[in-house]
Design a protein around this motif. Structure first.
Motif, PDB file in Angstrom:
ATOM      1  N   LEU A  51      35.901  32.979  36.719  1.00  0.00           N
ATOM      2  CA  LEU A  51      35.976  33.574  34.775  1.00  0.00           C
ATOM      3  C   LEU A  51      34.027  34.221  34.249  1.00  0.00           C
ATOM      4  N   HIS A  52      34.129  34.797  34.109  1.00  0.00           N
ATOM      5  CA  HIS A  52      32.357  35.001  33.105  1.00  0.00           C
ATOM      6  C   HIS A  52      32.280  33.501  32.681  1.00  0.00           C
ATOM      7  N   ASP A  53      33.476  32.707  32.184  1.00  0.00           N
ATOM      8  CA  ASP A  53      32.570  31.220  31.731  1.00  0.00           C
ATOM      9  C   ASP A  53      32.313  29.942  32.502  1.00  0.00           C
ATOM     10  N   GLY A  54      33.041  29.938  34.058  1.00  0.00           N
ATOM     11  CA  GLY A  54      32.340  29.512  34.889  1.00  0.00           C
ATOM     12  C   GLY A  54      33.368  29.213  35.210  1.00  0.00           C
ATOM     13  N   SER A  55      34.966  29.113  34.445  1.00  0.00           N
ATOM     14  CA  SER A  55      36.579  28.124  35.138  1.00  0.00           C
ATOM     15  C   SER A  55      36.643  28.867  35.627  1.00  0.00           C
ATOM     16  N   VAL A  56      37.926  28.292  36.762  1.00  0.00           N
ATOM     17  CA  VAL A  56      38.444  29.078  36.870  1.00  0.00           C
ATOM     18  C   VAL A  56      39.606  28.768  37.227  1.00  0.00           C
ATOM     19  N   VAL A  57      41.067  29.218  37.425  1.00  0.00           N
ATOM     20  CA  VAL A  57      42.704  29.550  37.877  1.00  0.00           C
ATOM     21  C   VAL A  57      42.429  29.430  39.356  1.00  0.00           C
ATOM     22  N   VAL A  58      43.382  28.652  39.380  1.00  0.00           N
ATOM     23  CA  VAL A  58      44.141  28.295  40.782  1.00  0.00           C
ATOM     24  C   VAL A  58      45.627  28.324  41.388  1.00  0.00           C
ATOM     25  N   PHE A  59      45.596  30.052  41.113  1.00  0.00           N
ATOM     26  CA  PHE A  59      47.367  30.841  41.167  1.00  0.00           C
ATOM     27  C   PHE A  59      47.831  29.655  42.770  1.00  0.00           C
ATOM     28  N   SER A  60      49.178  29.510  42.395  1.00  0.00           N
ATOM     29  CA  SER A  60      50.057  28.926  43.391  1.00  0.00           C
ATOM     30  C   SER A  60      51.058  30.636  43.617  1.00  0.00           C
ATOM     31  N   HIS A  61      51.617  31.408  42.478  1.00  0.00           N
ATOM     32  CA  HIS A  61      51.049  32.624  43.024  1.00  0.00           C
ATOM     33  C   HIS A  61      51.227  33.186  41.738  1.00  0.00           C
ATOM     34  N   TRP A  62      51.420  35.092  42.443  1.00  0.00           N
ATOM     35  CA  TRP A  62      50.539  35.715  41.239  1.00  0.00           C
ATOM     36  C   TRP A  62      50.688  37.269  41.188  1.00  0.00           C
TER      37      TRP A  62
END
Lengths: 569, 221
Positions: A51-62
């Motif tokens: 994300l633009h704010d530096g965080s990250v989402v690690v998806f297990s399914h998407w």
């Protein structure tokens, strides 16, 4: 002593290799978020949304919602310090996402690949060496309208593979059609290359007509032509006489070399040495009158192309380094670069005097396997009366006539009123299989050809006039850069003459420039600077070394070469 | 130097690892010398700069070896986290022009890598007794030994050397006539292994960044 254990050791090796197959590795790719929805190949991959704010989402399914604007699924969110914010169902507006990272596990066949590589060396070598280096490649190709549509008539500066090797090249276009006082030549880039063309001018033969007191364009006149000597001098030639015999020690090729018709003498290269020489002996029993010259119409086989591509393959990823080094090389180093070409050599031509000795007429030939070019090698000016008698005088006369007597007889011989009496023997020496001979003929030289030089009056591209290209070709300080697939129509306007507009003209093309060969991915696997250096330092040895590999693929190469043309003519 | 033991995840967990890879950057220290410019977690890569999070790696290496007994998967313990909060980390920016070469260790090798290395060494030794068959077996074993990882902390590495043209750089790229720096795909490929592949976000406070201590996820694959 260890003979009994060889079998088990082999089995161990193979088992070990099999065990090594399938080492996992991560294939990671960054994809703009707007493109993820379109990339069906990403399905099933692990996905991280940065994300633009530096965080990250690690998806297990998407997946994506119905609107396609939101990336949804179960994922663990990490803040910029990578502290976990927990696992939850997440819906991300793609405008929040800076980049999407996808990951997938692939399996490398590291050791299994080695086993296959070493175990199947022969098959792999044939595949790897044949197909990539059979890819079509050339400098600019030039076409003119012929009886069967556009005909390939010339290729420009084929040996100029780097800026430092920029060169001027003259090619015989032969008889070209003239329409409304204009000649149109099509210039193409049909290979994975960049062409840098400084100029592409025409030289059109003109003649003085003493009867009319006018000058006119040399028109199509069967049996006459304008041919360049290897030194570039243009000569007008009369009727051509084919050889009665053309023998290489194995068979007679006189039918193949009788006319400029595309039916060529073609033999394979030596399987142990690409530079191995061969001799072709021509016998002319009915030579034309006047001062003689031998016209050779030929093009190269794929030997030189193969060697050049092999050199590029050995350069591998360092091709830029090597070409840059060539640019700044001292003259002696640059000479080494030309070593392989010089060892392969050109066509050496000799004529046999009446005393049995062979007199060199010179060398001819040009780099490039595409277009057939023609050269005229004049007989020596001191070609004596005795020589005109032929290399093998008719039985009973040899040694019994004085030169004066021979001259008198030759000048009164109804079969050859100007003194050339057959048979005349000419010998061609060149690397075996290096040249495709289309026409070999004796011609009577009618003197230097006067020409008028024409620069492109107009340049057209994709149906529109390209004034930028025009300006580049007219300014010797500028260049026209052509990329793969580019096609330019070069229009030349003939000068007005009192004899009116001709329908055909004899023309030569003079082009200057260089080109840069694109690397093929397949070649990178052969990077080997040691062998590259050896090619330049010991070209003869290297040409012997690679001869078997070329021999194995030679027959298939030409077909593959032409079928891989970037744009069909 | 290599990453501390256990710092890198193996291939499969790396797909879910939100951190950057281990990077070691060397620069020119003199005419014939080179110097270590930075080592640590790859944070971000821009066109002309690379950002690396560094900390007291020596302590972490000792920790991994002494406290964790050199195991391959040291879990992040509360003690380590407390130490990390105390020591913090430094964000080092290295100019691309200063780089002589760098090596990116993306993930750890597998146990079978180490086994293969050992077997390859044995195989190479024994193959010299194969007689003429050694012409076949020796190259295989040499290849196996050369491709195997050096030790248990083996990694799948990516080396970047600006003095060598990129694998993907082509004659076309160099002849484009552009005055800009030629596009170097190998340099750009480093981005994918950074903590922030999109570049360092403006909202991130550099002074509060914490270094990666080890994999957040179990490394058993």
């Amino acid at each position: 002593m260890l003979r009994p254990v060889r079998g088990p050791l082999l089995c161990t090796a193979l088992a070990f290799c099999a065990h090594g197959c399938g080492i996992p590795y991560v294939e990671r790719e960054l994809v703009p978020p707007s493109l993820v929805d379109e990339r069906t190949d990403l399905e099933g991959r692990f996905l991280e949304a940065h994300l633009h704010d530096g965080s990250v989402v690690v998806f297990s399914h998407w997946g994506f919602d119905a609107s396609g604007d939101h990336l949804i699924g179960e994922g663990e969110t990490f803040d910029p310090h990578r502290r976990s914010q927990g696992v939850a169902e997440v819906s991300l507006d793609i405008r929040e996402i800076a980049l999407v990272e996808t990951n997938v596990i692939e399996r490398s066949n590291r050791l299994g690949g080695l086993a296959i590589l070493y175990g199947l060396t022969a098959a792999a070598a044939i595949h790897c060496l044949t197909q990539p280096k059979a890819c079509f490649g050339s400098c600019p190709t030039f076409y003119v309208e012929g009886e069967t549509g556009k005909e390939l008539r010339a290729e420009g500066f084929s040996a100029s593979v780097a800026p430092v090797l920029e060169a001027t090249d003259r090619d015989a276009l032969g008889v070209v059609p003239v329409d409304g006082g204009r000649i149109v030549v099509t210039m193409k880039n049909e290979a994975f290359e960049t062409h840098v063309v400084r100029w592409a001018d025409l030289e059109v033969a003109i003649s003085d007509d003493p009867r009319e007191g006018t000058r006119s364009i040399v028109r199509r006149d069967p049996g006459t032509d304008v041919v360049a000597t290897p030194a570039g001098e243009l000569l007008r030639t009369g009727a051509a006489t084919p050889p009665a015999r053309c023998h290489d020690g194995v068979r007679d090729w006189s039918e193949e070399v009788r006319a400029f018709d595309g039916w060529m003498r073609s033999v394979r290269a030596d399987s142990t040495d690409l530079a191995a020489r061969e001799e072709l002996t021509l016998t002319f029993v009915d030579p034309p009158k006047g001062r003689l010259g031998l016209v050779v119409s030929a093009r190269q086989s794929l030997v030189s192309t193969y060697v050049f591509y092999q050199a590029l393959a050995w350069m591998g990823r360092d091709v830029g380094y090597w070409l840059a080094r060539l640019e700044r090389a001292r003259p002696e180093e640059r000479a080494a670069f030309r070593g392989p070409g010089e060892v392969l050599g050109r066509i050496e031509v000799e004529v046999r005097r009446s005393d049995g000795s062979w007199v060199p007429l010179g060398e001819c030939g040009e780099t490039g396997p595409l277009a057939t070019d023609s050269w005229c090698l004049p007989f020596p000016e001191d070609w004596e009366v005795a020589d005109r008698e032929g290399a093998s005088p008719p039985s009973g006369r040899a040694g019994t006539e004085s030169p004066r007597m021979a001259q008198d007889r030759a000048s009164t011989d109804p079969a050859s009123p100007t003194g050339n009496v057959g048979p005349i023997e000419v010998r061609l020496r060149a690397a075996r299989g290096m040249w495709r001979y289309d026409r070999l003929a004796l011609v009577a030289l009618e003197g230097p050809a006067e020409t008028v030089r024409l620069r492109p009056a107009e340049v057209w591209r994709e149906g529109r006039r390209d004034e930028t290209a025009e300006a580049a070709l007219l300014d010797d300080a500028a260049t026209l850069v052509a990329y793969p697939g580019d096609v330019y129509e070069l229009v030349y306007s003939l000068p007005r003459t009192e004899a009116g507009d001709p329908t055909h003209a004899c023309a030569m093309l003079e082009s200057r420039g260089y080109y840069l060969e694109g690397m093929r991915e397949e070649w990178l696997t052969e990077e080997d600077p040691a062998r590259l250096v050896r090619l330049f330092l010991d070209p003869r040895g290297t040409l012997r070394e690679i001869a078997p590999a070329f021999h194995a693929v030679e027959e298939e190469m030409e077909r593959t070469f032409w079928s891989s043309q970037y744009v069909a003519p | 130097m290599d990453a501390p033991t256990g710092w890198l995840a193996r291939a499969e967990p790396t797909m879910r690892d939100p951190f950057g890879a281990w990077v070691e950057i060397h620069g020119r220290g003199g005419a014939f010398q080179e110097t270590l410019l930075a080592e640590g977690e790859l944070i971000a890569v821009s066109a002309d700069t690379i950002l690396v999070a560094t900390t007291d790696w020596a302590t972490l290496r000792r920790w991994a070896t002494d406290v964790q007994g050199g195991r391959r998967a040291p879990w992040i313990t509360p003690e380590m986290t407390a130490w990390s909060d105390t020591v913090g980390c430094e964000l080092v920016a290295v100019s691309r022009d200063a780089i002589r070469w760098l090596e990116l260790s993306r993930y750890a090798g597998t146990d079978s890598d180490a086994l293969e290395s050992s077997l390859a060494g044995i195989g190479l030794f024994t193959s010299f007794a194969h007689g003429w068959f050694a012409l076949i077996s020796v190259p295989i074993w040499i290849g196996a030994a050369a491709n195997g990882p050096p030790d248990g902390q083996a990694t799948t590495a990516l080396r970047y050397d600006p003095s060598r043209p990129s694998r993907h750089s082509s004659v076309f790229g160099e002849s484009s006539g552009s005055s800009r720096r030629p596009r170097d795909e190998k340099w750009e490929s480093l981005r994918a292994w950074a903590r922030f592949p999109q570049g360092l976000p403006g909202a991130v406070d550099r002074s509060t960044l914490r270094p990666k201590l080890g994999p957040l996820v179990p490394t058993s694959s």
